[in-house]
Design an enzyme around this catalytic site. Structure first.
Site, PDB file in Angstrom:
ATOM      1  N   ASP A   1       0.898  -1.190   0.051  1.00  0.00           N
ATOM      2  CA  ASP A   1       0.081  -0.058  -0.066  1.00  0.00           C
ATOM      3  C   ASP A   1       1.097   1.225   0.084  1.00  0.00           C
ATOM      4  O   ASP A   1       0.726   2.155   0.844  1.00  0.00           O
ATOM      5  CB  ASP A   1      -0.977   0.155   1.132  1.00  0.00           C
TER       6      ASP A   1
ATOM      7  N   GLU B   1     -11.233  -0.305  -3.332  1.00  0.00           N
ATOM      8  CA  GLU B   1     -10.662   0.329  -2.355  1.00  0.00           C
ATOM      9  C   GLU B   1      -9.373   0.954  -2.837  1.00  0.00           C
ATOM     10  O   GLU B   1      -9.197   1.047  -4.076  1.00  0.00           O
ATOM     11  CB  GLU B   1     -10.168  -0.701  -1.296  1.00  0.00           C
TER      12      GLU B   1
HETATM   13  O1  FUB Z   1      -2.992  -3.794   3.377  1.00  0.00           O
HETATM   14  C1  FUB Z   1      -4.366  -3.912   4.016  1.00  0.00           C
HETATM   15  C2  FUB Z   1      -5.587  -3.374   2.963  1.00  0.00           C
HETATM   16  O2  FUB Z   1      -5.520  -4.265   1.765  1.00  0.00           O
HETATM   17  C3  FUB Z   1      -5.335  -2.122   2.253  1.00  0.00           C
HETATM   18  O3  FUB Z   1      -5.882  -1.233   3.221  1.00  0.00           O
HETATM   19  C4  FUB Z   1      -6.063  -2.419   1.143  1.00  0.00           C
HETATM   20  O4  FUB Z   1      -6.050  -1.186   0.484  1.00  0.00           O
HETATM   21  C5  FUB Z   1      -5.599  -3.504   0.792  1.00  0.00           C
HETATM   22  O5  FUB Z   1      -4.265  -3.348   0.109  1.00  0.00           O
END
Ligand code: FUB
Length: 313
Positions: A32, A203
């Site tokens: 991320d 997301e």
């Molecule tokens: O790394 C945890 C979660 O997985 C992140 O918040 C999301 O975007 C996904 O990458």
């Protein structure tokens, strides 16, 4: 032999430096990546940190920061925050997911999603830690008041426009919302509104501006063989809060259970940051990478070529 040389770790006075190879961080697992260029002229990356052995994304409980001034040698500034330092955090810790950082008037604001309760997916908050330095001395200040509904309130992104106005976005649970921030950077200036025009949003919101056009990048819901194979998509607008015009995919799946990235210009070159699974071979033990990103004359983004050891299914 070449690979060994590339992976060679050099001890510097400030921390560990790494010669460039994708993934460019190899001593811990990272995911991320949110990349920013700050006033000292360095490019900083604020990723989350996958913990080995993983249990989904549950055990992610701390953040490191990395920086470079040449896109080749990277410094690990060490751990900047741990779930044990979050006074309002869930007692079991973990769940320090995708963060972002913003700078205003001499202060760095680090935004991190973290649940306040045992029922983690119903108790998300966006915590804020501040520091006078970009990569150390962060202290937790509290969290943003985002209203009553805390379901999947993850993946904060803060974009500061040329006029100094800051915008907050979050994106999880198939919805993406945004609002202007007050000058204090810790309160919304208006109610959140949902971003219109995104296709198959999942997301990982990221917003940047180029030549007067706002770009919103995000992960979609694509799945293959029952496994995550999310791609990074983007949409454009003449307004930082949309409505958005969907433009397409700029990063194909990277072999992870999720996809998440950022786009930034540094020293005249645009870059796409993302994570892949080539170090671990496991979709939830991820590693951050960077590759050059190119625009077409009409402002659309060319597909990013993932370099290094390519992901094979
Ligand atoms: O790394 C945890 C979660 O997985 C992140 O918040 C999301 O975007 C996904 O990458």
């Amino acid at each position: 032999m070449k690979r060994t040389l590339f992976a060679f770790i050099v001890i510097c006075t400030t921390g560990l430096c790494f010669a460039q190879e994708n993934p460019f961080v190899r001593h811990i697992y990272t995911a991320d990546p949110s990349a920013h260029v700050w006033e000292d002229g360095r490019l900083y990356v604020y990723p989350s940190h996958d913990i080995d052995p993983p249990k989904g994304c549950d055990r992610m409980d701390r953040y490191h920061v990395f920086s470079t001034d040449d896109m080749v040698n990277w410094t690990d500034h060490g751990e900047i925050l741990n779930s044990s330092q979050v006074p309002w955090g869930r007692p079991e810790g973990g769940f320090m997911w995708a963060p972002d950082c913003a700078y205003r008037n001499g202060t760095y604001y680090f935004y991190f999603p973290h649940p306040s309760g045992t029922e983690w997916n119903k108790t998300w908050k966006v915590g804020i830690a501040t520091s006078k330095k970009p990569a150390s001395d962060f202290e937790v200040q509290g969290y943003l008041n985002l209203g009553e509904d805390n379901f999947a309130m993850i993946d904060p992104c803060v974009f500061v426009d040329d006029d100094g106005q800051a915008y907050f976005y979050y994106g999880g649970g198939a919805r993406c919302a945004g609002a202007r921030l007050k000058d204090n950077m810790v309160e919304l200036a208006e109610p959140l509104t949902f971003m219109e025009g995104l296709k198959d949003f999942h997301e990982a919101t990221w917003v940047f501006k180029r030549n007067g056009t706002y770009y919103l990048t995000y992960a979609d819901n694509n799945r293959e063989d029952g496994k995550g194979a999310n791609r990074l998509n983007y949409a454009t607008s003449k307004n930082p809060l949309g409505p958005w015009t969907y433009q397409g995919i700029y990063l194909e799946p990277t072999g992870c259970d999720t996809s998440h990235g950022s786009v930034v210009e540094y020293k005249g070159q645009w870059y796409a940051f993302y994570h892949n699974s080539v170090l671990s071979g496991r979709g939830n033990l991820r590693s951050i990478c960077v590759d050059k990103l190119y625009f077409n004359a009409d402002g659309t983004i060319q597909k990013v070529v993932q370099t290094g050891k390519l992901y094979k299914k």
